[in-house]
Structure formats: structure tokens, C-alpha cells
Design an enzyme around this catalytic site. Structure first.
Site, PDB file in Angstrom:
ATOM      1  CG  HIS A 179      13.193 -22.695   7.002  1.00  0.00           C
ATOM      2  ND1 HIS A 179      14.303 -23.515   7.049  1.00  0.00           N
ATOM      3  CD2 HIS A 179      13.263 -22.065   5.792  1.00  0.00           C
ATOM      4  CE1 HIS A 179      14.997 -23.390   5.927  1.00  0.00           C
ATOM      5  NE2 HIS A 179      14.399 -22.495   5.157  1.00  0.00           N
ATOM      6  NE  ARG A 199      10.188 -22.679   1.749  1.00  0.00           N
ATOM      7  CZ  ARG A 199      11.434 -22.314   1.814  1.00  0.00           C
ATOM      8  NH1 ARG A 199      11.847 -21.545   2.798  1.00  0.00           N
ATOM      9  NH2 ARG A 199      12.281 -22.712   0.902  1.00  0.00           N
ATOM     10  NE  ARG A 233      13.453 -17.091   3.475  1.00  0.00           N
ATOM     11  CZ  ARG A 233      14.019 -18.178   2.959  1.00  0.00           C
ATOM     12  NH1 ARG A 233      14.576 -18.136   1.760  1.00  0.00           N
ATOM     13  NH2 ARG A 233      14.048 -19.299   3.636  1.00  0.00           N
ATOM     14  CG  HIS A 260      11.293 -25.776   4.951  1.00  0.00           C
ATOM     15  ND1 HIS A 260      10.875 -26.959   4.378  1.00  0.00           N
ATOM     16  CD2 HIS A 260      12.106 -25.184   4.038  1.00  0.00           C
ATOM     17  CE1 HIS A 260      11.416 -27.076   3.175  1.00  0.00           C
ATOM     18  NE2 HIS A 260      12.164 -26.000   2.938  1.00  0.00           N
ATOM     19  CD  GLU A 291      13.883 -23.669  -3.405  1.00  0.00           C
ATOM     20  OE1 GLU A 291      13.878 -24.065  -2.257  1.00  0.00           O
ATOM     21  OE2 GLU A 291      14.652 -22.788  -3.839  1.00  0.00           O
TER      22      GLU A 291
HETATM   23  P1  FAD Z   1      23.576 -16.922   9.558  1.00  0.00           P
HETATM   24  O1  FAD Z   1      24.125 -17.635   8.401  1.00  0.00           O
HETATM   25  O2  FAD Z   1      22.593 -17.634  10.411  1.00  0.00           O
HETATM   26  O3  FAD Z   1      24.819 -16.467  10.454  1.00  0.00           O
HETATM   27  C1  FAD Z   1      24.617 -15.858  11.700  1.00  0.00           C
HETATM   28  C2  FAD Z   1      25.972 -15.562  12.303  1.00  0.00           C
HETATM   29  O4  FAD Z   1      25.803 -14.717  13.446  1.00  0.00           O
HETATM   30  C3  FAD Z   1      26.722 -16.777  12.814  1.00  0.00           C
HETATM   31  O5  FAD Z   1      28.091 -16.604  12.519  1.00  0.00           O
HETATM   32  C4  FAD Z   1      26.540 -16.710  14.346  1.00  0.00           C
HETATM   33  O6  FAD Z   1      27.579 -17.308  15.081  1.00  0.00           O
HETATM   34  C5  FAD Z   1      26.553 -15.209  14.537  1.00  0.00           C
HETATM   35  N1  FAD Z   1      25.909 -14.736  15.764  1.00  0.00           N
HETATM   36  C6  FAD Z   1      24.606 -14.816  16.120  1.00  0.00           C
HETATM   37  N2  FAD Z   1      24.418 -14.215  17.312  1.00  0.00           N
HETATM   38  C7  FAD Z   1      25.626 -13.741  17.713  1.00  0.00           C
HETATM   39  C8  FAD Z   1      26.089 -13.047  18.851  1.00  0.00           C
HETATM   40  N3  FAD Z   1      25.296 -12.707  19.865  1.00  0.00           N
HETATM   41  N4  FAD Z   1      27.412 -12.739  18.934  1.00  0.00           N
HETATM   42  C9  FAD Z   1      28.271 -13.092  17.948  1.00  0.00           C
HETATM   43  N5  FAD Z   1      27.881 -13.758  16.843  1.00  0.00           N
HETATM   44  C10 FAD Z   1      26.581 -14.064  16.735  1.00  0.00           C
HETATM   45  N6  FAD Z   1      17.983 -19.533   2.006  1.00  0.00           N
HETATM   46  C11 FAD Z   1      18.115 -19.475   0.666  1.00  0.00           C
HETATM   47  O7  FAD Z   1      18.050 -18.385   0.087  1.00  0.00           O
HETATM   48  N7  FAD Z   1      18.354 -20.611  -0.037  1.00  0.00           N
HETATM   49  C12 FAD Z   1      18.443 -21.833   0.548  1.00  0.00           C
HETATM   50  O8  FAD Z   1      18.671 -22.829  -0.125  1.00  0.00           O
HETATM   51  C13 FAD Z   1      18.276 -21.922   1.949  1.00  0.00           C
HETATM   52  N8  FAD Z   1      18.330 -23.124   2.578  1.00  0.00           N
HETATM   53  C14 FAD Z   1      18.290 -23.148   3.937  1.00  0.00           C
HETATM   54  C15 FAD Z   1      18.445 -24.371   4.595  1.00  0.00           C
HETATM   55  C16 FAD Z   1      18.489 -24.426   5.975  1.00  0.00           C
HETATM   56  C17 FAD Z   1      18.666 -25.739   6.677  1.00  0.00           C
HETATM   57  C18 FAD Z   1      18.338 -23.226   6.722  1.00  0.00           C
HETATM   58  C19 FAD Z   1      18.383 -23.263   8.219  1.00  0.00           C
HETATM   59  C20 FAD Z   1      18.149 -22.015   6.073  1.00  0.00           C
HETATM   60  C21 FAD Z   1      18.111 -21.971   4.687  1.00  0.00           C
HETATM   61  N9  FAD Z   1      17.940 -20.761   4.012  1.00  0.00           N
HETATM   62  C22 FAD Z   1      18.068 -20.720   2.647  1.00  0.00           C
HETATM   63  C23 FAD Z   1      17.886 -19.508   4.745  1.00  0.00           C
HETATM   64  C24 FAD Z   1      19.270 -18.868   4.717  1.00  0.00           C
HETATM   65  O9  FAD Z   1      20.241 -19.880   4.784  1.00  0.00           O
HETATM   66  C25 FAD Z   1      19.472 -17.899   5.869  1.00  0.00           C
HETATM   67  O10 FAD Z   1      18.404 -17.011   5.951  1.00  0.00           O
HETATM   68  C26 FAD Z   1      20.750 -17.100   5.654  1.00  0.00           C
HETATM   69  O11 FAD Z   1      21.820 -17.971   5.405  1.00  0.00           O
HETATM   70  C27 FAD Z   1      21.048 -16.249   6.865  1.00  0.00           C
HETATM   71  O12 FAD Z   1      22.354 -15.743   6.732  1.00  0.00           O
HETATM   72  P2  FAD Z   1      22.895 -14.709   7.792  1.00  0.00           P
HETATM   73  O13 FAD Z   1      24.265 -14.350   7.363  1.00  0.00           O
HETATM   74  O14 FAD Z   1      21.916 -13.614   7.966  1.00  0.00           O
HETATM   75  O15 FAD Z   1      22.905 -15.522   9.167  1.00  0.00           O
HETATM   76  C1  SIN Z   2      15.160 -25.388   0.819  1.00  0.00           C
HETATM   77  O1  SIN Z   2      16.101 -25.850   0.176  1.00  0.00           O
HETATM   78  O2  SIN Z   2      14.045 -25.913   0.889  1.00  0.00           O
HETATM   79  C2  SIN Z   2      15.377 -24.121   1.582  1.00  0.00           C
HETATM   80  C3  SIN Z   2      15.342 -22.998   0.651  1.00  0.00           C
HETATM   81  C4  SIN Z   2      15.078 -21.720   1.386  1.00  0.00           C
HETATM   82  O3  SIN Z   2      14.868 -21.690   2.588  1.00  0.00           O
HETATM   83  O4  SIN Z   2      15.069 -20.695   0.698  1.00  0.00           O
END
Ligand code: FAD
Ligand code: SIN
Length: 518
Positions: free
Chosen positions: A337, A276, A372, A230, A114
């Protein structure tokens, strides 16, 4: 259900950061793991591209470190980046042990690439990496006796005694009762804040709750001006900014204008796989100059079966909207994103507030700098979840808890004005999209600051008068986070990475973080 519940550890969020940290905690600790929505809902579940790690003999740690630093416009912290990258292969192994089956070809990982990566180093499960990680993590968590899961419980604010965090006030959405969750250590793993923007690739959970709660508890909040847009989300009225993974561009997909002309050569010699910030600004500029509603991403020159094997989710989604990606280009636009800034932490996930940790997208551990690099986020979640849990495991706990006053709603009344909440939600997100977007100016930033401060007053008044609800909690956090973003953007008098201000187009020779405190 008692109004007060006592645990050793409270983890707010069941994304990959929250689930992984819970799994790594000592088995004798009682853990409350809460999610404001269904347990699997959150950005982690929707991750497509993959997890970056040095897994190829041609690759090396220093190259991954250099790419991460340079994609982040040299604002990242090299020590933190090295810490994460050196643990990446072990992170992949621990996911495999939990059941994640990364895509293989001829007995080797199929590593994709990527923007910003100078080697193939993105391990993935076709284009549904997040779904595989999340379902496997959750299955393992459910098997643990001392981990208690609370679905549809939304944290309102952290419980503080002086400068120490002792848990959180949490609204049970099923009965609208507020309970006090009292804990020795609290971990914020609430994900990012991209929902402050009108158009986002993120699910509804990304409302910046953790950032706003931490700010109110006097944590340092760092580099919030760097929202990542994104470049390629599906442009379709019913697609809700569904992501078209950057790995399509990694595998050769071309960005084209409606007339079929390529344009990335005008912006960067890395073309479609430039970082990006550069690709999103290029698309924004083409759309604005030419009045286009979208541009197009074309992978149709690849073999049909290959496309279907590598991108089944994207293929299915596009087909549902009548777009055959094996035959035609996909209409795409940029959307918010990822939140590169967040709650300041050290390498163990500790914040500047006692007994409070932050991990995952909500945190700022110094990895991403001003932008990032793709697929470094899931990696950060896994590595810092483990580090945080290890740190907690080394602490000794006194097994007594102090009591706290229960939530007092005696002066609040049911709201007759719910329309205000929906209206203000929409207004905040439009202001952010129009005035604090991909390209900024001093005038637009100050206009946003003025209106957001009025909205903050309206929300404060509403918050104190009426009974609490999930929408109101999120609106209060959204407006706080939006204001932190604008304040950070105003204080950066240069353009760097994702923060481009027409009034300061140059990058300063001085490299510094933006820190905001209450
Ligand atoms: P999240 O997975 O967002 O989880 C947040 C949690 O907090 C959820 O359970 C929610 O319910 C809870 N929460 C929030 N506020 C509260 C509250 N007030 N009270 C109780 N619970 C709460 N990154 C990569 O490295 N590779 C990828 O391929 C990639 N693809 C992506 C594709 C998409 C469509 C998106 C949106 C993001 C992508 N990213 C990718 C980024 C990555 O997925 C996220 O940065 C990462 O998963 C965040 O994980 P997290 O555990 O910090 O939060
Ligand atoms: C993507 O698959 O383009 C998302 C990857 C990322 O957010 O790191």
C-alpha cells in the site's frame, strides 16, 4: 514540438504533492508539471480515509506526534514530525479554501479514526477524500497561466551537470519522442513504489520511478525495507485489490475468520485498530496457518443508511461484485500500500543533489519511521509541497539555461521481444511478493537478491539495444527499486515495524536508518 523545452521549475508528478507545490509557487515562475498518465491518475485520487489533523479541542499536537512516533516504532524524526503536525490544521484550511468540503456533522468536522490514532482526528470527504482534493487542486492549477501541464509524458532520467540537477529527459508517449525539459529547479513528486509487489492497493503509476531516477542521480535513499501492507483490500478476482478503508475498522468493523470467529484479540489489545503492521501480520498468520484465501471484515451491524452515507464508494464497489456490505462481511486480504522510505530530504524537500527536491510519497523526510500512521500521507504531501514551494520562491534565478545534448537513439532498434518486458515485470513482482513480503527470512531475501540481480542485467541489455518505451522505463525503475528494497531489508538485522525477519525477531535497542547510495 522542440526537442528542448525551458522552464524555471519542472515538477514531475500531478498527485497531491505535485499539484499543491505548483499552486504555491510564485506566479512569475514558469512551471512544467508532468504526469506519465492522465493528470488525475495516481494514489492521491483514490485516497479514502482522510487527512489527519488536530481539530478537536480534546486533542493536542503532542498526542498526534506521540502516536506517529510510536506507530513508526520510534524510527521517525521527531523534529520533522512536529513540523508537519503543527501545520496540519492550516493544511486543512488551505484545502478548504481550494474547495474541498470536508464531511461535517452538526456544524463540526466529522472526525473519524484509524489504527494508531489515540484521538478522532481524521478529516474526510465521506470515503472519497482523494477525489475531492485532486479535482479541486487540478481545477486551481488549470487556472494558472504560467503552469504548463503535460499529460502522458513520462520522465526517464534526471539531466545532470556535475552534481547539479538541470531537468529531465522525458518521453512523450503520444509520439514516442524523447524531449529534454531544462529547468532551474526540479521537484520529484512521483509517488510510491508499491507496484513492485504482485498485489497492491495502488494504481499502475506507483512503479518507483522517482526513487530509481534519484538513485541513479546519486541521491541518498532511506529506509526502503519498510513497505506498508494495508490489511484490508477486497478479495475478488476482478477487484484489483480495491481498498476497504481502515476507517471502517475505526468505526467498529470487526475482522473475522470464515467461521465468524474474531481473532485480533490474540494479537494486540487495540484489536482492529492496532497499527497496520500488526493487523496485516495477524491476517497473514491466520491465512497461512489455516490455509484460508482471505479473512472477512464485518460492518453490517451498523445502521444501513449510516453505512451508505459514510462509505458510498466502498458500498458501490462491493455491490458491483455482488457483496452487500450492509448485510454481509467483506472478503479481505492484505496488499502492498505505501512506501515509507524514499529519497532523503530536509524539511524544505531538498535532496542531497543540487537544485533537486522530492516531496510526497517518493520522499523520506523522516515522518513515518518503520510504519506510517493512517492518514498522515496526504498531510505530508500538502505540508511538504508548501515548504518546498516556499523554499524555491526565496531563490533567485539567472534567466539563462545551458543546453544539453539531445537524447540519442541512433544505435537503438525497434524491439521484436516485447514479451520479455511483460515477463520480467511479472517475475519481479512475484519475487517481491513471495520472498520480500509481510514476513521475511534471510534465505528468502538472498534468493530474491540473486534473481533480481540477473534480471537487472537482462533489463540493462534490453534497455541499451532497443528503442525506449513507457513499459521499459517502468520495468527499469521497478527492478532498481526492488533491488534497493531487498538490499535495505538485508542490511537491517532486527525486526522493526513493517520489517519482520524470522531470523531476527527482536527489535534492536539501537535505532538507525538504512541509507542506500549508488
Ligand atoms: P501520487 O498521488 O501517487 O502521484 C504520483 C504522480 O507522479 C502521478 O501524477 C504520476 O503520473 C506521476 N509519475 C510517476 N512517475 C512518473 C514519471 N516517471 N514521469 C512522469 N510522471 C510520473 N493517505 C492518506 O493520508 N489518507 C488516505 O485516506 C489514503 N488513502 C489511500 C487509499 C489508496 C487506495 C491508496 C493507494 C493510497 C492512500 N493513501 C492515503 C496514501 C496516499 O494517497 C499517497 O501516499 C499520496 O496520495 C501520494 O501522493 P503523491 O502526490 O506523492 O503521489
Ligand atoms: C484507508 O482509508 O484505509 C487508507 C488510509 C491511509 O492509507 O492513510
Amino acid at each position: 514540438m522542440p526537442a528542448q523545452q525551458h522552464f524555471d521549475i519542472l515538477i514531475i508528478g500531478t498527485g497531491s504533492a505535485g499539484l499543491m507545490s505548483a499552486l504555491q509557487l510564485s506566479e512569475d515562475l514558469s512551471v512544467a508539471l508532468i504526469a506519465k498518465d492522465e493528470l488525475l491518475e495516481g494514489s492521491s485520487y483514490y485516497a479514502q480515509g482522510g487527512v489527519s489533523a488536530v481539530l478537536d479541542t480534546q486533542d493536542n499536537f503532542q498526542s498526534h506526534i506521540n502516536d506517529t512516533l510510536s506507530t513508526g516504532s520510534n524510527l521517525g524524526d521527531e523534529k520533522a514530525i512536529r513540523f508537519m503536525i503543527e501545520q496540519a490544521p492550516a493544511a486543512i484550511q488551505s484545502l478548504e479554501k481550494l474547495g474541498v468540503l470536508f464531511t461535517q456533522e452538526q456544524g463540526q468536522y466529522h472526525l473519524t479514526t484509524e489504527g494508531g490514532h489515540s484521538n478522532r482526528r481524521v478529516a474526510h470527504v465521506a470515503d472519497k477524500t482523494g477525489k475531492s482534493i485532486q479535482t479541486n487542486l487540478l481545477q486551481s492549477v488549470k487556472a494558472k497561466k504560467k503552469i504548463h501541464l503535460f499529460e502522458n509524458f513520462i520522465a526517464i532520467d534526471l539531466l545532470m551537470r556535475g552534481k547539479q540537477c538541470c531537468g529531465a529527459y522525458i518521453l512523450n508517449k503520444a509520439n514516442n519522442e524523447v524531449e529534454s525539459f531544462i529547468a532551474h529547479k526540479t521537484v520529484i513528486a512521483t509517488g510510491g513504489a508499491s507496484k513492485v509487489y504482485l498485489y497492491t492497493s495502488n494504481p499502475d503509476t506507483s512503479t518507483g520511478d522517482g526513487i530509481a531516477m534519484a538513485y541513479r542521480a546519486h541521491c541518498n535513499i532511506v529506509n526502503m525495507e519498510f513497505t506498508q501492507f494495508h490489511p484490508t483490500c477486497l478479495y475478488h478476482p476482478h477487484a484489483k485489490s480495491f481498498l476497504i478503508s481502515e476507517t471502517l475498522r475505526g468505526e467498529g468493523a470487526k475482522l473475522i475468520l470464515p467461521n465468524g470467529d474474531a481473532f485480533m484479540h490474540k494479537y494486540d489489545n487495540r484489536l482492529e485498530i492496532a497499527p497496520r503492521d500488526i493487523v496485516a501480520r495477524a491476517i497473514d498468520s491466520e491465512m497461512k496457518e489455516n490455509g484460508f484465501d482471505c479473512v472477512y471484515l464485518d460492518i453490517s451491524f451498523k445502521d444501513k443508511d449510516w453505512i451508505k452515507l459514510h462509505f458510498p464508494t466502498i458500498d458501490k464497489k462491493c455491490t458491483s461484485f455482488g457483496i452487500d456490505i450492509t448485510k454481509q462481511a467483506i472478503p479481505v486480504v492484505p496488499a502492498a500500500h505505501y512506501t515509507c522510505g524514499g529519497v532523503q530530504t530536509n524539511l524544505d524537500g531538498q535532496t542531497n543533489v543540487g537544485n533537486l527536491y522530492a516531496i510526497g510519497e517518493v520522499a523520506h523526510a523522516g515522518i513515518h519511521g518503520a510504519n506510517r500512521m493512517a492518514s498522515n500521507s496526504l498531510l505530508e504531501c500538502i505540508v511538504f509541497a508548501k515548504a518546498c514551494a516556499n523554499h524555491i520562491n526565496q531563490q533567485t534565478f539567472k534567466r539563462s539555461h545551458s543546453n544539453f545534448d539531445n537524447w540519442d537513439a541512433s544505435r537503438a532498434s525497434p524491439s521484436q521481444e516485447k514479451v520479455m518486458v511483460t515477463h520480467l515485470w511479472d517475475e519481479v513482482r512475484r519475487i517481491m511478493w513471495n520472498f520480500v513480503g509481510i514476513v521475511r527470512s534471510n534465505k528468502r531475501l538472498h534468493a530474491a537478491q540473486m534473481r533480481l540481480s540477473q534480471i537487472q542485467n537482462e533489463v540493462n541489455e534490453y534497455y541499451h539495444l532497443y528503442l525506449i518505451s513507457s513499459d521499459l522505463i517502468e520495468l527499469r525503475n521497478l527492478i532498481t527499486t526492488a533491488q534497493i528494497i531487498v538490499k535495505s531489508a538485508i542490511s537491517r538485522t532486527e525486526s522493526r515495524g513493517l520489517h519482520y525477519n524470522e531470523d531476527y525477531p527482536d527489535t534492536s535497542a539501537t535505532i538507525q536508518n538504512t541509507t542506500i547510495q549508488l
